[in-house]
Design an enzyme around this catalytic site. Sequence first.
Site, PDB file in Angstrom:
ATOM      1  N   CYS A   9       1.010  -1.510  -0.232  1.00  0.00           N
ATOM      2  CA  CYS A   9      -0.336  -0.394  -0.223  1.00  0.00           C
ATOM      3  C   CYS A   9       1.341   1.025  -0.096  1.00  0.00           C
ATOM      4  CB  CYS A   9      -1.032   0.179   1.128  1.00  0.00           C
ATOM      5  SG  CYS A   9      -2.348  -1.294   1.440  1.00  0.00           S
TER       6      CYS A   9
ATOM      7  N   ARG B 138       1.425   1.629  -5.546  1.00  0.00           N
ATOM      8  CA  ARG B 138       1.309   0.767  -5.059  1.00  0.00           C
ATOM      9  C   ARG B 138       0.641  -0.226  -4.559  1.00  0.00           C
ATOM     10  NH1 ARG B 138       6.284   1.523  -2.055  1.00  0.00           N
ATOM     11  NH2 ARG B 138       5.520  -0.015  -0.667  1.00  0.00           N
TER      12      ARG B 138
ATOM     13  N   TRP C 272      -4.198  -1.872  -1.100  1.00  0.00           N
ATOM     14  CA  TRP C 272      -3.821  -2.852  -2.108  1.00  0.00           C
ATOM     15  C   TRP C 272      -4.285  -3.946  -1.383  1.00  0.00           C
ATOM     16  CZ3 TRP C 272      -0.576  -7.392  -2.495  1.00  0.00           C
ATOM     17  CH2 TRP C 272      -0.987  -8.258  -4.105  1.00  0.00           C
TER      18      TRP C 272
ATOM     19  N   ASN D 162       1.500   0.242   5.742  1.00  0.00           N
ATOM     20  CA  ASN D 162       2.539  -0.491   5.245  1.00  0.00           C
ATOM     21  C   ASN D 162       2.632  -1.959   5.832  1.00  0.00           C
ATOM     22  OD1 ASN D 162       2.382  -1.305   2.107  1.00  0.00           O
ATOM     23  ND2 ASN D 162       4.234   0.010   2.397  1.00  0.00           N
ATOM     24  N   GLY D 163       2.030  -2.854   5.085  1.00  0.00           N
ATOM     25  CA  GLY D 163       3.270  -3.974   5.915  1.00  0.00           C
ATOM     26  C   GLY D 163       2.198  -5.480   6.213  1.00  0.00           C
TER      27      GLY D 163
ATOM     28  N   GLU E 149       8.999 -12.731 -20.953  1.00  0.00           N
ATOM     29  CA  GLU E 149       8.957 -11.018 -20.335  1.00  0.00           C
ATOM     30  C   GLU E 149       8.185 -10.582 -21.311  1.00  0.00           C
ATOM     31  OE1 GLU E 149       9.172  -9.399 -17.891  1.00  0.00           O
ATOM     32  OE2 GLU E 149       8.962  -7.327 -19.350  1.00  0.00           O
TER      33      GLU E 149
ATOM     34  N   LYS F 278       4.378  -8.290 -20.079  1.00  0.00           N
ATOM     35  CA  LYS F 278       4.446  -7.385 -20.432  1.00  0.00           C
ATOM     36  C   LYS F 278       2.923  -7.362 -20.826  1.00  0.00           C
ATOM     37  CE  LYS F 278       6.059  -5.875 -18.867  1.00  0.00           C
ATOM     38  NZ  LYS F 278       7.925  -5.789 -17.960  1.00  0.00           N
TER      39      LYS F 278
ATOM     40  N   HIS G 287       5.295 -30.128 -27.771  1.00  0.00           N
ATOM     41  CA  HIS G 287       4.872 -31.315 -26.462  1.00  0.00           C
ATOM     42  C   HIS G 287       4.084 -30.568 -25.509  1.00  0.00           C
ATOM     43  CE1 HIS G 287       9.577 -32.434 -27.091  1.00  0.00           C
ATOM     44  NE2 HIS G 287       9.773 -31.707 -27.136  1.00  0.00           N
TER      45      HIS G 287
END
Length: 594
Positions: free
Chosen positions: A2, A27, A71, A97-98, A467, A471, A490
Amino acid sequence: MCGIVGYVGEREAQPVLINCLKRLEYRGYDSCGIALLGRGTEVYKGAVRIETLERNLQPNDSRTGIGHTRWATHGKPSESNAHPHTDCSGKVAVVHNGVIDNYLQLREQLTSEGHTFRSETDTEVIPHLIEKYYRGNLEQAVSRAIVDITGAYSLIAIHADRKELIVARKESPLIIGIGDKENLVASDVPAVLDYTDRVMYLEDGDIGVITKNDVKFTRNGKKVERAEHRVPWSIEEAQKAGYDHFMIKEIHEQPRVIRNTFAGHISALEPEIDLGIRRDLDFSNILILACGTSYHAALVGKHVIERLAQIPVRVDIASEFNYSDTVLGKTWVIVITQSGETADSMRALKKAKELGCHTLVITNVVGSSATRIGDDVLYIKAGPEISVAATKSFIAQLVMLYLLAMARASVDVRSRGSLIAELRQLPNKVHEILDREGEIAERGKHLAEHENVFFVARGINFPVALEGALKMKEISYIHAEGYAAGELKHGPFALLTPDTPVIAITARDNTYETLLVNIKEIKARESPVIAVAEEGDDEIEKYVDFVIRVPKVDPMFSPVVNSIALQLLAYYTAKERGCSIDTPRNLAKSVTVE
Ligand code: AGP
């Protein structure tokens, strides 16, 4: 996961807090709120974006307050779960935050003592603990409250009777912005840049008392000093500068970022590389740990280091390393993390240290948690990256890994000289890709119609396929899979249809001929194929439906140019689909939970 902010000074706190929160939205952004000190503690919050909260606020002349953008980790996004959280009296308000690991136990205990809880969050135990220990001194109450807490936190607490912010930090970032007759607190530097470029970084265990004229820290009850730093970024660098999104701005910054990353490490006269880290380490192999995009950079790094320095390299996803019973002999451990705050990477870094390994951190953020743990630190100098999707930090990580490999390369001076010359050319090559933005944007518009897409490559470009797919999926919400080209047959062949485009990333190295065979196999399943291929490769035209051209570079550097083409492709695909590009759903820039 957050963003938290605090303000104490002579301005009206409300607009300052809202402005700072907007800069921390990357965040987390599923709910937000502020608390202002006036006649009591006034709290305004909801499961809304910051713009909506701002529209609903009335003018308020409070000069002290705190704010939060969330978040969700404990409890769904809702008004009651949004921060700030308050105690029973409504006088104490806290943003956090945490993650508080023992919150259930604390909640049970506090409830039995008469406290009433209104949210499902772990955070809410903090204001109640502060209320329990408050005897007229907020700093002492916070200090006592955090003794009861286990877990990670950065927090700001206010009390209706006191014109001050009390801050505390453990394993979660927090900075102080120093102003003139005002001070600010935030999870990250860009939040305060509109007001000051003077910052202090809290260390784990610090408790601070912030008033409009003073900033004081203690640790274990003893006074400590924290150095003041000037932020080398301008506010413009942390803004969109006329681009539609931070992501496209950050993609365009890459020529300068590449120069920044190698500046100071390459001698102007000698073909030498000086990274300023220990060279006398006794190790026989390297382990690189990282998450997400940084993990993909690590996979490219493995190829480059093994090729140039002939040192065996293993790459682990940081969160998986945390559960492995691996035996590390003479291993040099490198942790790559743009933010320097990713919880999985932090835990892996600590584990590597506990196992007695010498550690190197490659990061973008000065003063971040990782920099305090690693034995050596290399900064990639990409500047603030606001878009949740990592672009310029990925390219800067690659450049740093090239430098690292070249610094340890067992090649002659001439070869080193030509590698350095090639590296110096990269910014110009990147400009050439950016000049082709329009063509790539057109291709993105076509891709936007599809719901599934594969990215395939071989060798050093296999991580580029991973990557490219990451994205694409994170910003366009298209289901995208990155595969080693040889692996499609495969299993994933079963998914190939005329409606499943395949992006084939090529390089003129020893993988090229076999990749052409794979492309023919894919075409036989009627999937459209788009190749990313260098200028002058006419052969490829015979086998694919469309070619995205990138400039010719030594194949070892092809991940740089190929990745940038794929960043643009993902961006324009997402734009066509009308996605929230800088703040994709369910994601956050800095993932500070495991
Ligand atoms: C990629 O676009 C994401 N932002 C994500 O995968 C990110 O790379 C990952 O969370 C690791 O972050 P870090 O480099 O800050 O540790």
